[in-house]
Motif scaffolding. Structure first.
Motif, PDB file in Angstrom:
ATOM      1  N   LEU A 154      46.938  46.308  39.832  1.00  0.00           N
ATOM      2  CA  LEU A 154      46.059  45.462  39.022  1.00  0.00           C
ATOM      3  C   LEU A 154      46.860  44.506  38.147  1.00  0.00           C
ATOM      4  O   LEU A 154      46.477  43.346  37.968  1.00  0.00           O
ATOM      5  N   TYR A 155      47.949  44.989  37.604  1.00  0.00           N
ATOM      6  CA  TYR A 155      48.813  44.134  36.785  1.00  0.00           C
ATOM      7  C   TYR A 155      49.298  42.936  37.592  1.00  0.00           C
ATOM      8  O   TYR A 155      49.347  41.810  37.098  1.00  0.00           O
ATOM      9  N   ASN A 156      49.643  43.175  38.846  1.00  0.00           N
ATOM     10  CA  ASN A 156      50.163  42.116  39.720  1.00  0.00           C
ATOM     11  C   ASN A 156      49.077  41.358  40.474  1.00  0.00           C
ATOM     12  O   ASN A 156      49.376  40.411  41.194  1.00  0.00           O
ATOM     13  N   ASP A 157      47.826  41.740  40.309  1.00  0.00           N
ATOM     14  CA  ASP A 157      46.709  41.112  41.009  1.00  0.00           C
ATOM     15  C   ASP A 157      46.526  39.664  40.544  1.00  0.00           C
ATOM     16  O   ASP A 157      46.677  39.354  39.360  1.00  0.00           O
ATOM     17  N   ALA A 158      46.179  38.792  41.471  1.00  0.00           N
ATOM     18  CA  ALA A 158      45.968  37.377  41.143  1.00  0.00           C
ATOM     19  C   ALA A 158      44.851  37.187  40.122  1.00  0.00           C
ATOM     20  O   ALA A 158      44.855  36.213  39.362  1.00  0.00           O
ATOM     21  N   ALA A 159      43.895  38.107  40.080  1.00  0.00           N
ATOM     22  CA  ALA A 159      42.796  38.007  39.117  1.00  0.00           C
ATOM     23  C   ALA A 159      43.232  38.343  37.694  1.00  0.00           C
ATOM     24  O   ALA A 159      42.508  38.073  36.740  1.00  0.00           O
ATOM     25  N   ASN A 160      44.409  38.916  37.539  1.00  0.00           N
ATOM     26  CA  ASN A 160      44.921  39.247  36.213  1.00  0.00           C
ATOM     27  C   ASN A 160      45.699  38.053  35.671  1.00  0.00           C
ATOM     28  O   ASN A 160      46.924  37.992  35.738  1.00  0.00           O
ATOM     29  N   CYS A 161      44.935  37.118  35.144  1.00  0.00           N
ATOM     30  CA  CYS A 161      45.561  35.900  34.639  1.00  0.00           C
ATOM     31  C   CYS A 161      44.748  35.365  33.475  1.00  0.00           C
ATOM     32  O   CYS A 161      43.573  35.674  33.317  1.00  0.00           O
ATOM     33  N   SER A 162      45.404  34.607  32.670  1.00  0.00           N
ATOM     34  CA  SER A 162      44.762  33.818  31.628  1.00  0.00           C
ATOM     35  C   SER A 162      43.844  34.627  30.704  1.00  0.00           C
ATOM     36  O   SER A 162      42.660  34.436  30.719  1.00  0.00           O
ATOM     37  N   PRO A 163      44.319  35.494  29.900  1.00  0.00           N
ATOM     38  CA  PRO A 163      45.705  35.940  29.739  1.00  0.00           C
ATOM     39  C   PRO A 163      46.021  37.072  30.709  1.00  0.00           C
ATOM     40  O   PRO A 163      45.127  37.770  31.172  1.00  0.00           O
ATOM     41  N   LYS A 164      47.299  37.228  30.975  1.00  0.00           N
ATOM     42  CA  LYS A 164      47.731  38.340  31.834  1.00  0.00           C
ATOM     43  C   LYS A 164      47.687  39.615  31.006  1.00  0.00           C
ATOM     44  O   LYS A 164      48.324  39.725  29.968  1.00  0.00           O
ATOM     45  N   LEU A 165      46.915  40.568  31.487  1.00  0.00           N
ATOM     46  CA  LEU A 165      46.752  41.843  30.791  1.00  0.00           C
ATOM     47  C   LEU A 165      47.931  42.746  31.112  1.00  0.00           C
ATOM     48  O   LEU A 165      48.308  42.894  32.267  1.00  0.00           O
ATOM     49  N   ARG A 166      48.491  43.344  30.069  1.00  0.00           N
ATOM     50  CA  ARG A 166      49.638  44.230  30.248  1.00  0.00           C
ATOM     51  C   ARG A 166      49.179  45.681  30.322  1.00  0.00           C
ATOM     52  O   ARG A 166      48.005  45.978  30.135  1.00  0.00           O
ATOM     53  N   PHE A 167      50.108  46.578  30.570  1.00  0.00           N
ATOM     54  CA  PHE A 167      49.762  47.987  30.756  1.00  0.00           C
ATOM     55  C   PHE A 167      49.010  48.602  29.571  1.00  0.00           C
ATOM     56  O   PHE A 167      48.052  49.344  29.792  1.00  0.00           O
ATOM     57  N   PRO A 168      49.387  48.335  28.317  1.00  0.00           N
ATOM     58  CA  PRO A 168      48.584  48.915  27.220  1.00  0.00           C
ATOM     59  C   PRO A 168      47.117  48.470  27.279  1.00  0.00           C
ATOM     60  O   PRO A 168      46.214  49.260  26.993  1.00  0.00           O
ATOM     61  N   ASP A 169      46.889  47.236  27.680  1.00  0.00           N
ATOM     62  CA  ASP A 169      45.516  46.735  27.817  1.00  0.00           C
ATOM     63  C   ASP A 169      44.783  47.431  28.954  1.00  0.00           C
ATOM     64  O   ASP A 169      43.617  47.811  28.823  1.00  0.00           O
ATOM     65  N   LEU A 170      45.469  47.607  30.092  1.00  0.00           N
ATOM     66  CA  LEU A 170      44.841  48.211  31.264  1.00  0.00           C
ATOM     67  C   LEU A 170      44.542  49.693  31.031  1.00  0.00           C
ATOM     68  O   LEU A 170      43.443  50.169  31.330  1.00  0.00           O
ATOM     69  N   ILE A 171      45.508  50.418  30.492  1.00  0.00           N
ATOM     70  CA  ILE A 171      45.306  51.845  30.226  1.00  0.00           C
ATOM     71  C   ILE A 171      44.217  52.044  29.189  1.00  0.00           C
ATOM     72  O   ILE A 171      43.320  52.876  29.354  1.00  0.00           O
TER      73      ILE A 171
END
Length: 167
Positions: free
Chosen positions: A47-64
């Motif tokens: 998910l971090y590397n997914d093209a949909a993760n942009c603007s802003p790019k969500l980092r691991f603390p955000d995803l977890i």
């Protein structure tokens, strides 16, 4: 480290804004280290590397943290988490590789309540933070439309922190 104790029977009733008031002093840091089991980590990394993760790019603390928020937004999150732990995670190889990542303190407080709950005391098995973190990620992974829900929740969490001046 000083931690706030929130009984399990109160945790699901607390709003995210109420939990922020119960947080330790912010000089201790806005994030808390946790570990995530490798299968769930690999999903988060995709998910971090997914093209949909942009603007802003969500980092691991955000995803977890978004995974934790999504689980706690559902009814009876403690039942769902402990059911996963007792029925699925306990059957996995306990030597499974884990990756160290951070989560936002607000969501850590939710997991801390589970860790301190009666369901995690004798005579029940004792689960640790990485178990609870992994359970939340796994429960979200299993949801229909998980990626879109996760990205949306992560952005809502960012907006909530910003409105309280934590960004």
């Amino acid at each position: 480290m000083t931690t706030a104790f929130i009984p399990l029977d109160q945790a699901p009733q607390l709003a995210h804004s109420d939990l922020a008031a119960a947080l330790p002093d912010m000089h201790e840091g806005l994030t808390v280290a946790t570990r995530v089991w490798i299968d769930e980590y690999n999903w988060l990394e995709a998910l971090y590397n997914d093209a949909a993760n942009c603007s802003p790019k969500l980092r691991f603390p955000d995803l977890i943290s978004a995974c934790v928020s999504l689980v706690f937004d559902d009814p009876a999150p403690e039942r769902r988490v402990f059911a996963f732990l007792h029925q699925q995670l306990v059957l996995r190889d306990q030597a499974t590789t884990r990756r160290r990542e951070d989560m936002w303190r607000e969501q850590y407080t939710l997991l801390l309540a589970l860790q301190k709950s009666e369901q995690n005391r004798h005579p029940h098995p004792q689960f640790k933070l990485d178990h609870f973190t992994t359970a939340c990620v796994a429960l979200v992974m299993a949801q229909e439309g998980a990626k879109a829900k996760l990205f949306e929740q992560a952005r809502r969490n960012i907006a909530r922190r910003a409105s309280r001046g934590f960004i």
